[in-house]
Design a protein around this motif. Structure first.
Motif, short mmCIF file in Angstrom:
data_model
loop_
_atom_site.label_atom_id
_atom_site.label_comp_id
_atom_site.label_asym_id
_atom_site.label_seq_id
_atom_site.Cartn_x
_atom_site.Cartn_y
_atom_site.Cartn_z
N VAL A 23 -2.65 -0.65 -6.19
CA VAL A 23 -2.10 0.06 -5.25
C VAL A 23 -3.35 0.70 -4.20
O VAL A 23 -3.08 0.82 -3.07
N LEU A 24 -4.42 0.79 -4.85
CA LEU A 24 -5.53 1.28 -4.29
C LEU A 24 -6.55 0.41 -3.64
O LEU A 24 -7.24 0.47 -2.62
N GLY A 25 -6.25 -0.77 -3.88
CA GLY A 25 -7.23 -2.12 -3.64
C GLY A 25 -8.45 -2.12 -4.23
O GLY A 25 -9.52 -2.56 -3.68
N VAL A 60 -3.88 18.38 -12.50
CA VAL A 60 -4.85 17.79 -11.76
C VAL A 60 -3.96 16.41 -11.32
O VAL A 60 -3.40 15.73 -11.77
N HIS A 61 -4.20 16.16 -9.83
CA HIS A 61 -3.52 15.20 -9.46
C HIS A 61 -4.54 14.42 -8.39
O HIS A 61 -5.35 15.13 -7.79
N LEU A 62 -4.06 13.55 -7.69
CA LEU A 62 -4.83 12.64 -6.42
C LEU A 62 -3.90 12.83 -5.21
O LEU A 62 -2.76 12.79 -5.25
N ASP A 63 -4.58 13.20 -4.28
CA ASP A 63 -4.02 13.02 -2.86
C ASP A 63 -4.47 11.86 -2.27
O ASP A 63 -5.74 11.65 -2.14
N LEU A 64 -3.64 11.16 -1.71
CA LEU A 64 -3.91 9.71 -1.11
C LEU A 64 -3.93 10.08 0.53
O LEU A 64 -3.18 10.78 1.02
N ARG A 65 -4.79 9.39 1.11
CA ARG A 65 -5.01 9.53 2.64
C ARG A 65 -4.20 8.73 3.20
O ARG A 65 -3.81 7.49 3.07
N GLU A 118 -11.02 11.76 6.96
CA GLU A 118 -11.04 10.51 7.48
C GLU A 118 -12.24 9.45 6.74
O GLU A 118 -12.41 8.36 6.87
N ARG A 119 -13.40 9.97 6.11
CA ARG A 119 -14.16 9.21 5.74
C ARG A 119 -14.28 9.26 4.05
O ARG A 119 -15.26 8.96 3.33
N THR A 120 -12.90 9.55 3.44
CA THR A 120 -12.79 9.66 2.13
C THR A 120 -12.60 8.36 1.26
O THR A 120 -12.78 8.33 -0.01
N GLY A 121 -12.11 7.32 2.08
CA GLY A 121 -11.27 6.33 1.34
C GLY A 121 -9.98 6.80 0.99
O GLY A 121 -9.61 7.63 1.60
N PRO A 122 -9.25 5.76 0.24
CA PRO A 122 -7.95 5.88 -0.09
C PRO A 122 -7.48 7.13 -0.68
O PRO A 122 -6.48 7.55 -0.59
N VAL A 123 -8.30 7.72 -1.57
CA VAL A 123 -8.03 9.07 -2.23
C VAL A 123 -8.67 9.98 -1.47
O VAL A 123 -10.07 9.99 -1.36
N SER A 162 -22.73 13.82 1.64
CA SER A 162 -22.89 12.21 2.51
C SER A 162 -21.57 12.32 3.43
O SER A 162 -21.58 11.65 4.56
N GLY A 163 -20.60 13.21 3.21
CA GLY A 163 -19.37 13.12 4.04
C GLY A 163 -18.40 11.90 3.59
O GLY A 163 -17.43 11.85 4.15
N GLU A 164 -19.18 11.13 2.77
CA GLU A 164 -17.95 9.96 2.23
C GLU A 164 -17.54 10.20 0.95
O GLU A 164 -18.25 10.53 0.02
N GLY A 165 -16.37 9.98 0.71
CA GLY A 165 -15.71 10.02 -0.85
C GLY A 165 -14.67 11.05 -0.77
O GLY A 165 -14.76 12.09 0.03
N PRO A 166 -14.09 11.36 -1.86
CA PRO A 166 -13.05 12.30 -1.94
C PRO A 166 -13.55 13.71 -2.02
O PRO A 166 -14.60 13.93 -2.73
N HIS A 167 -12.60 14.53 -1.70
CA HIS A 167 -13.03 16.11 -1.77
C HIS A 167 -12.64 16.40 -3.28
O HIS A 167 -11.62 16.01 -3.85
#
Length: 186
Positions: A23-25, A60-65, A118-123, A162-167
């Motif tokens: 689902v995330l590729g 704990v859970h994941l928020d998808l972008r 916008e720069r996090t990736g799918p998570v 870096s601004g990239e990746g999940p929070h």
């Protein structure tokens, strides 16, 4: 890659790892069959055997972008077609995100478009319930080297320098970060 790992306690670790990879590729580690690694920005997901079926809400859970409202609908549809189901965790009816559960019942949210992700990736974020968001966020900031933002008694967040990746987001909750998902240092 994020300085953290999300570990899922699963009844069928290989099946759940494959589901999340699909689902995330992202890439499923062929050797272990239970580790999912991001393609681009993301957070490693590990799946370990768990003895019991899931009961109660995970702390704990994941928020998808999503990139747009149309994209949010497509993500929800893709998850649903892959076996995810809509979930009720006592959220209000008017929230702009969609709460779902993966094939083993672990909650996740598909967020409406938000510029901050916008720069996090799918998570977009790993969300942790805690009685003390400030203390836990400051502790994880020291562990990860991530930047602290949104510092309040109800909500604290860390984002990659870096601004990239999940929070990493910490929400005030009496229940704390229990359940079948755990946040670990990478």
């Amino acid at each position: 890659m994020a300085p953290v790992v999300v570990e899922f306690s699963a009844q069928e670790p290989r099946r759940l790892a494959q589901w999340w990879a699909d689902v995330l590729g992202w890439e499923l580690d062929a050797e272990s069959g239970t580790t999912v690694r991001p393609v681009g920005p993301g957070v490693e997901l590990r799946f370990v055997p768990g003895a019991a079926a899931k009961t109660g809400k995970n702390g704990v859970h994941l928020d998808l972008r999503s990139g747009s409202h149309d994209d949010q609908n497509k993500v929800v549809e893709r998850l649903f077609n892959a076996g995810a189901r809509f979930a009720d965790i006592d959220q209000r009816d008017d929230v702009p995100w969609v709460v779902m559960a993966d094939v083993e019942g672990n909650e996740l949210c598909v967020l409406e478009p938000r510029k901050v992700y916008e720069r996090t990736g799918p998570v977009a974020a790993v969300v942790v319930d805690t009685p003390d968001p400030r203390a836990l966020a400051r502790s994880w900031a020291g562990t990860t080297g991530m930047d602290l933002t949104g510092d309040s008694p109800e909500f604290c967040a860390l984002h990659p320098t870096s601004g990239e990746g999940p929070h990493l987001e910490f929400l005030a909750s009496a229940s704390g970060p229990g359940g079948r998902l755990r946040l670990l240092p990478a």
